[in-house]
Scaffold this motif. Structure first.
Motif, PDB file in Angstrom:
ATOM      1  N   ILE A 145       0.848  -1.200   0.000  1.00 38.83           N
ATOM      2  CA  ILE A 145       0.000   0.000   0.000  1.00 38.83           C
ATOM      3  C   ILE A 145       0.881   1.247   0.000  1.00 38.83           C
ATOM      4  CG2 ILE A 145      -1.864   1.236   1.174  1.00 38.83           C
ATOM      5  CD1 ILE A 145      -2.696  -1.561   0.282  1.00 38.83           C
ATOM      6  N   LYS A 146       0.635   2.144  -0.936  1.00 39.31           N
ATOM      7  CA  LYS A 146       1.404   3.392  -1.021  1.00 39.31           C
ATOM      8  C   LYS A 146       0.990   4.311   0.129  1.00 39.31           C
ATOM      9  CE  LYS A 146       2.407   7.117  -4.374  1.00 39.31           C
ATOM     10  NZ  LYS A 146       2.881   8.023  -3.404  1.00 39.31           N
ATOM     11  N   LYS A 147       1.981   4.860   0.824  1.00 40.54           N
ATOM     12  CA  LYS A 147       1.708   5.779   1.926  1.00 40.54           C
ATOM     13  C   LYS A 147       1.391   7.161   1.389  1.00 40.54           C
ATOM     14  CE  LYS A 147       4.457   3.565   5.503  1.00 40.54           C
ATOM     15  NZ  LYS A 147       5.517   3.719   6.490  1.00 40.54           N
ATOM     16  N   GLN A 148       0.471   7.848   2.070  1.00 43.90           N
ATOM     17  CA  GLN A 148       0.164   9.223   1.689  1.00 43.90           C
ATOM     18  C   GLN A 148       1.318  10.136   2.075  1.00 43.90           C
ATOM     19  OE1 GLN A 148      -2.985  10.817   4.445  1.00 43.90           O
ATOM     20  NE2 GLN A 148      -3.542   8.670   4.615  1.00 43.90           N
ATOM     21  N   ASP A 149       1.445  11.233   1.382  1.00 43.52           N
ATOM     22  CA  ASP A 149       2.512  12.196   1.642  1.00 43.52           C
ATOM     23  C   ASP A 149       2.066  13.121   2.767  1.00 43.52           C
ATOM     24  OD1 ASP A 149       4.859  13.613   1.384  1.00 43.52           O
ATOM     25  OD2 ASP A 149       4.109  14.869  -0.258  1.00 43.52           O
ATOM     26  N   THR A 150       2.582  12.893   3.963  1.00 46.05           N
ATOM     27  CA  THR A 150       2.196  13.680   5.133  1.00 46.05           C
ATOM     28  C   THR A 150       3.323  13.674   6.152  1.00 46.05           C
ATOM     29  OG1 THR A 150       0.544  13.960   6.887  1.00 46.05           O
ATOM     30  CG2 THR A 150       1.045  11.713   6.234  1.00 46.05           C
ATOM     31  N   ASP A 151       3.338  14.685   6.991  1.00 45.71           N
ATOM     32  CA  ASP A 151       4.297  14.735   8.098  1.00 45.71           C
ATOM     33  C   ASP A 151       3.770  13.978   9.315  1.00 45.71           C
ATOM     34  OD1 ASP A 151       5.981  16.296   6.583  1.00 45.71           O
ATOM     35  OD2 ASP A 151       5.161  18.184   7.345  1.00 45.71           O
ATOM     36  N   LYS A 152       2.493  13.633   9.290  1.00 43.04           N
ATOM     37  CA  LYS A 152       1.867  12.965  10.433  1.00 43.04           C
ATOM     38  C   LYS A 152       2.200  11.478  10.436  1.00 43.04           C
ATOM     39  CE  LYS A 152      -1.931  16.203  10.678  1.00 43.04           C
ATOM     40  NZ  LYS A 152      -3.370  16.376  10.670  1.00 43.04           N
ATOM     41  N   ARG A 153       2.169  10.888  11.636  1.00 42.99           N
ATOM     42  CA  ARG A 153       2.395   9.452  11.779  1.00 42.99           C
ATOM     43  C   ARG A 153       1.239   8.703  11.126  1.00 42.99           C
ATOM     44  NH1 ARG A 153       2.774   6.118  17.405  1.00 42.99           N
ATOM     45  NH2 ARG A 153       3.229   4.123  16.449  1.00 42.99           N
ATOM     46  N   LEU A 154       1.556   7.640  10.423  1.00 39.01           N
ATOM     47  CA  LEU A 154       0.538   6.858   9.727  1.00 39.01           C
ATOM     48  C   LEU A 154       0.325   5.505  10.401  1.00 39.01           C
ATOM     49  CD1 LEU A 154       1.512   7.618   6.027  1.00 39.01           C
ATOM     50  CD2 LEU A 154      -0.409   8.553   7.320  1.00 39.01           C
ATOM     51  N   PHE A 155      -0.916   5.043  10.331  1.00 38.96           N
ATOM     52  CA  PHE A 155      -1.334   3.771  10.901  1.00 38.96           C
ATOM     53  C   PHE A 155      -2.063   2.995   9.809  1.00 38.96           C
ATOM     54  CE2 PHE A 155      -1.163   6.954  14.154  1.00 38.96           C
ATOM     55  CZ  PHE A 155      -0.532   6.331  15.210  1.00 38.96           C
ATOM     56  N   VAL A 156      -2.140   1.677   9.968  1.00 38.66           N
ATOM     57  CA  VAL A 156      -2.880   0.859   9.014  1.00 38.66           C
ATOM     58  C   VAL A 156      -4.309   0.723   9.513  1.00 38.66           C
ATOM     59  CG1 VAL A 156      -3.029  -1.368   7.838  1.00 38.66           C
ATOM     60  CG2 VAL A 156      -0.788  -0.418   8.434  1.00 38.66           C
ATOM     61  N   ARG A 157      -5.263   1.024   8.626  1.00 37.07           N
ATOM     62  CA  ARG A 157      -6.680   0.913   8.960  1.00 37.07           C
ATOM     63  C   ARG A 157      -7.293  -0.207   8.130  1.00 37.07           C
ATOM     64  NH1 ARG A 157     -12.094   2.821   7.973  1.00 37.07           N
ATOM     65  NH2 ARG A 157     -11.727   3.755   5.947  1.00 37.07           N
ATOM     66  N   MET A 158      -8.116  -1.032   8.780  1.00 37.95           N
ATOM     67  CA  MET A 158      -8.879  -2.046   8.074  1.00 37.95           C
ATOM     68  C   MET A 158     -10.184  -1.389   7.647  1.00 37.95           C
ATOM     69  SD  MET A 158      -6.693  -3.645  10.002  1.00 37.95           S
ATOM     70  CE  MET A 158      -5.838  -5.155  10.277  1.00 37.95           C
ATOM     71  N   LEU A 159     -10.460  -1.359   6.363  1.00 39.91           N
ATOM     72  CA  LEU A 159     -11.630  -0.651   5.855  1.00 39.91           C
ATOM     73  C   LEU A 159     -12.935  -1.218   6.398  1.00 39.91           C
ATOM     74  CD1 LEU A 159     -10.455  -0.154   2.163  1.00 39.91           C
ATOM     75  CD2 LEU A 159     -10.471   1.526   4.017  1.00 39.91           C
ATOM     76  N   ASP A 160     -12.984  -2.525   6.614  1.00 38.59           N
ATOM     77  CA  ASP A 160     -14.217  -3.131   7.139  1.00 38.59           C
ATOM     78  C   ASP A 160     -14.198  -3.271   8.665  1.00 38.59           C
ATOM     79  OD1 ASP A 160     -12.514  -5.265   7.614  1.00 38.59           O
ATOM     80  OD2 ASP A 160     -13.648  -6.709   6.413  1.00 38.59           O
TER      81      ASP A 160
END
Length: 184
Positions: A63-78
């Protein structure tokens, strides 16, 4: 496809591409159910136990990460922590995770807090607090929150579940713009 968990009767749901990747890396067996509900694999590395989360491994790889300075987490869509199919995973910021969170209790409405004998409604948008007013009941404050949330974000899982007789038109709030509280 499914992978059995060694400490549970539950199974992890995977797409073919995800399973083949785990098998290629030699980490397709001995997954366990973590107390938080995720599929984990613990390995010894350099004399320390390393905990791998299946959804994080697959998101990092596919999964391509969004361009952001914020910390990213993995979300399950369902919202199913054991559905690790690649198409069910996305990168999200903490505010995006909270926006899609579903576990509210009936009398503890999202965006509503007690203020003396009244109930204050507040919503956050891009880290900025937006004061929605003070209401006589928590349900009316929750309606104000839902109305503003729908305007700003559309339909999300963070909308409050309200008793059916209430509609989405709250009465005017009291103390509409308290300058001491705006923007904190």
């Amino acid at each position: 496809m499914h992978i059995d968990l060694t400490n549970s009767d539950k199974k992890v749901k995977l797409c073919r591409q995800g399973f083949l990747y785990l098998r290629k890396k030699g980490i397709h067996e001995n997954w366990r159910l973590h107390s938080a509900g995720y599929a984990v694999l613990q390995q010894m590395k350099f004399g320390k136990i390393q905990t791998l989360y299946m959804h994080k491994i697959l998101a990092d790889t596919f999964i391509k990460k969004q361009d952001t300075d914020k910390r990213l987490f993995v979300r399950m869509l369902d919202s199913n922590k054991l559905n690790c199919q690649i198409e069910n995973l996305e990168w999200a910021t903490m505010s995006e995770l909270r926006r899609h969170q579903t576990n509210h209790t009936p009398n503890n409405y999202r965006g509503v807090s007690k203020d003396g004998k009244k109930f204050r409604a507040i919503i956050y948008d891009q880290g900025k607090r937006i004061y929605l007013g003070v209401f006589d009941t928590p349900e009316l404050a929750a309606v104000a929150y839902n109305t503003e949330s729908l305007k700003r974000f559309g339909v999300t899982q963070s909308l409050n579940e309200l008793p059916s007789p209430l509609d989405m038109n709250p009465p005017p709030a009291r103390n509409e713009t308290p300058n001491a509280r705006e923007g904190k």
